[in-house]
Enzyme design. Structure first.
Site, PDB file in Angstrom:
ATOM      1  N   GLU A  55       0.824  -1.204   0.000  1.00  0.00           N
ATOM      2  CA  GLU A  55       0.000   0.000   0.000  1.00  0.00           C
ATOM      3  C   GLU A  55       0.863   1.261   0.000  1.00  0.00           C
ATOM      4  OE1 GLU A  55      -2.177  -2.989   2.735  1.00  0.00           O
ATOM      5  OE2 GLU A  55      -0.151  -2.627   1.976  1.00  0.00           O
ATOM      6  N   ALA A 165      11.631 -41.697 -14.855  1.00  0.00           N
ATOM      7  CA  ALA A 165      12.920 -42.052 -15.469  1.00  0.00           C
ATOM      8  C   ALA A 165      12.738 -43.344 -16.243  1.00  0.00           C
ATOM      9  CB  ALA A 165      14.008 -42.210 -14.411  1.00  0.00           C
ATOM     10  N   ALA A 166      13.610 -43.555 -17.237  1.00  0.00           N
ATOM     11  CA  ALA A 166      13.570 -44.779 -18.040  1.00  0.00           C
ATOM     12  C   ALA A 166      14.195 -45.942 -17.265  1.00  0.00           C
ATOM     13  CB  ALA A 166      14.300 -44.556 -19.359  1.00  0.00           C
ATOM     14  N   PRO A 271      11.536 -40.337  -5.977  1.00  0.00           N
ATOM     15  CA  PRO A 271      10.270 -40.989  -5.710  1.00  0.00           C
ATOM     16  C   PRO A 271      10.090 -41.448  -4.267  1.00  0.00           C
ATOM     17  CG  PRO A 271      11.714 -42.385  -7.042  1.00  0.00           C
ATOM     18  CD  PRO A 271      12.344 -41.035  -6.995  1.00  0.00           C
ATOM     19  N   GLY A 275       7.250 -40.134  -1.800  1.00  0.00           N
ATOM     20  CA  GLY A 275       6.380 -41.058  -1.090  1.00  0.00           C
ATOM     21  C   GLY A 275       6.325 -40.771   0.400  1.00  0.00           C
TER      22      GLY A 275
END
Length: 335
Positions: A55, A165-166, A271, A275
């Site tokens: 403000e 991921a692969a 991951p 989790g």
């Protein structure tokens, strides 16, 4: 020609979003001043701690043109003396006739600005739809006021079949250029990024906020690395581009304690860490970048979230869906 109040509030929200990440632990607030004819004569946003509030910045920008006009602000003007004087008094001193604010201040010692303004003869209106503020720039700060802990967003990129991921562990790059650019820019608006030691050892991420040209932004989030495995000193998170905190624990409570002074925190993986946050009920939002690719096997985005059967499933409500190139960005919050 004057602007519509709705347009002025959108401008205030935009101004507040620009200072996200630079105001903690104070809220990122935006303000717009309209003169008696309804023209924008001042805009402002919260400055870093110890600096003026939104403000005051907007009123300074407006100068004498604020007299008799209106101020539109995303949060109720504060009513206390802290490191800066109360914004309610600054508004009264400027001769503002009307105040429109989106969200009431939940902090007991700062609240009361609307009451003080009304007693001084200022017309005060609560905004009809606070959603762009509560789900936007003030989301994390309001969450902290309610819960006393940081707001945690779990952010991940995954394939259509939910793989981060692969099979060989490679993950660069699942998402596209536009998704990565947005993510790097968004980092400049948060307080901290949390990853596990596994992510650091596998991907050697830098975890920095960057401009479109690749240069570092002025504000950098704290990099927080969680886990007990040692990290080599040559890892990118060990450089001086941004501060780094190592939490030598797998306990989520220890992570929360390490981040007790922060407001807006993003959990980026891996991951197992994700989790653990889900299992602890600490995921307040998900931002999922879903890429139009199929991996067929590989690492899941989340592992061991405490779900034993469908009745235990962690269910979320979809807030928004948008396209970033060929990727889909989904924002979700717990039901």
């Amino acid at each position: 020609m004057g602007v519509h109040l709705q347009e002025a509030m959108r401008r205030a929200v935009d101004e507040s979003d620009k200072v996200r990440g630079s105001t903690s632990p104070n809220p990122p607030v935006g303000a717009v001043v309209l003169d008696v004819a309804g023209a924008v004569v001042g805009v402002g946003a919260t400055q870093p701690p110890g600096g003026p509030h939104a403000e005051v910045m907007a009123l300074r920008d407006a100068g004498e043109r604020a007299y008799g006009g209106s101020i539109i602000v995303t949060l109720e003007p504060c009513d206390h003396f802290g490191r800066t004087p109360p914004c309610s008094q600054a508004i009264i001193d400027a001769g503002i006739a009307q105040v429109h604010y989106a969200v009431a201040d939940p902090v007991s010692y700062a609240a009361g600005g609307a009451r003080t303004l009304a007693r001084a003869g200022v017309a005060v209106t609560t905004w009809h739809d606070a959603t762009p503020v509560t789900q936007g720039p003030l989301r994390a700060w309001l969450h902290r006021q309610r819960t006393g802990r940081p707001h945690f967003t779990y952010k991940y990129a995954a394939s259509l079949d939910g793989r981060s991921a692969a099979a060989d562990g490679s993950s660069q790059w699942i998402s596209g250029d536009q998704s990565r650019a947005r993510d790097r820019a968004e980092r400049s608006k948060i307080d901290a990024i949390v990853v596990g030691t596994g992510t650091v050892l596998a991907d050697n991420p830098w975890l920095t906020a960057r401009n479109p040209d690749g240069s570092l932004t002025d504000h950098q989030p704290v990099r927080v690395v969680v886990g007990t495995r040692p990290i080599p000193p040559e890892a990118r998170v060990c450089d001086d581009a941004a501060p780094t905190v190592f939490v030598r624990s797998r306990n989520i409570d220890d992570v929360v304690e390490a981040l007790k002074d922060h407001v807006d925190v993003v959990v980026e993986g891996g991951p197992h860490l994700a989790g653990a946050f889900f299992k602890a009920g600490m995921v307040d939002r998900i931002t999922a970048y879903v890429a139009p690719v199929i991996l067929g096997s590989g690492t899941s985005a989340v592992v061991d979230a405490g779900v034993g059967n469908i009745a235990d499933a962690k269910r979320f409500h979809c807030e928004s869906v948008s396209l970033l190139g060929d990727d889909v960005l989904i924002s979700l919050v717990p039901r």
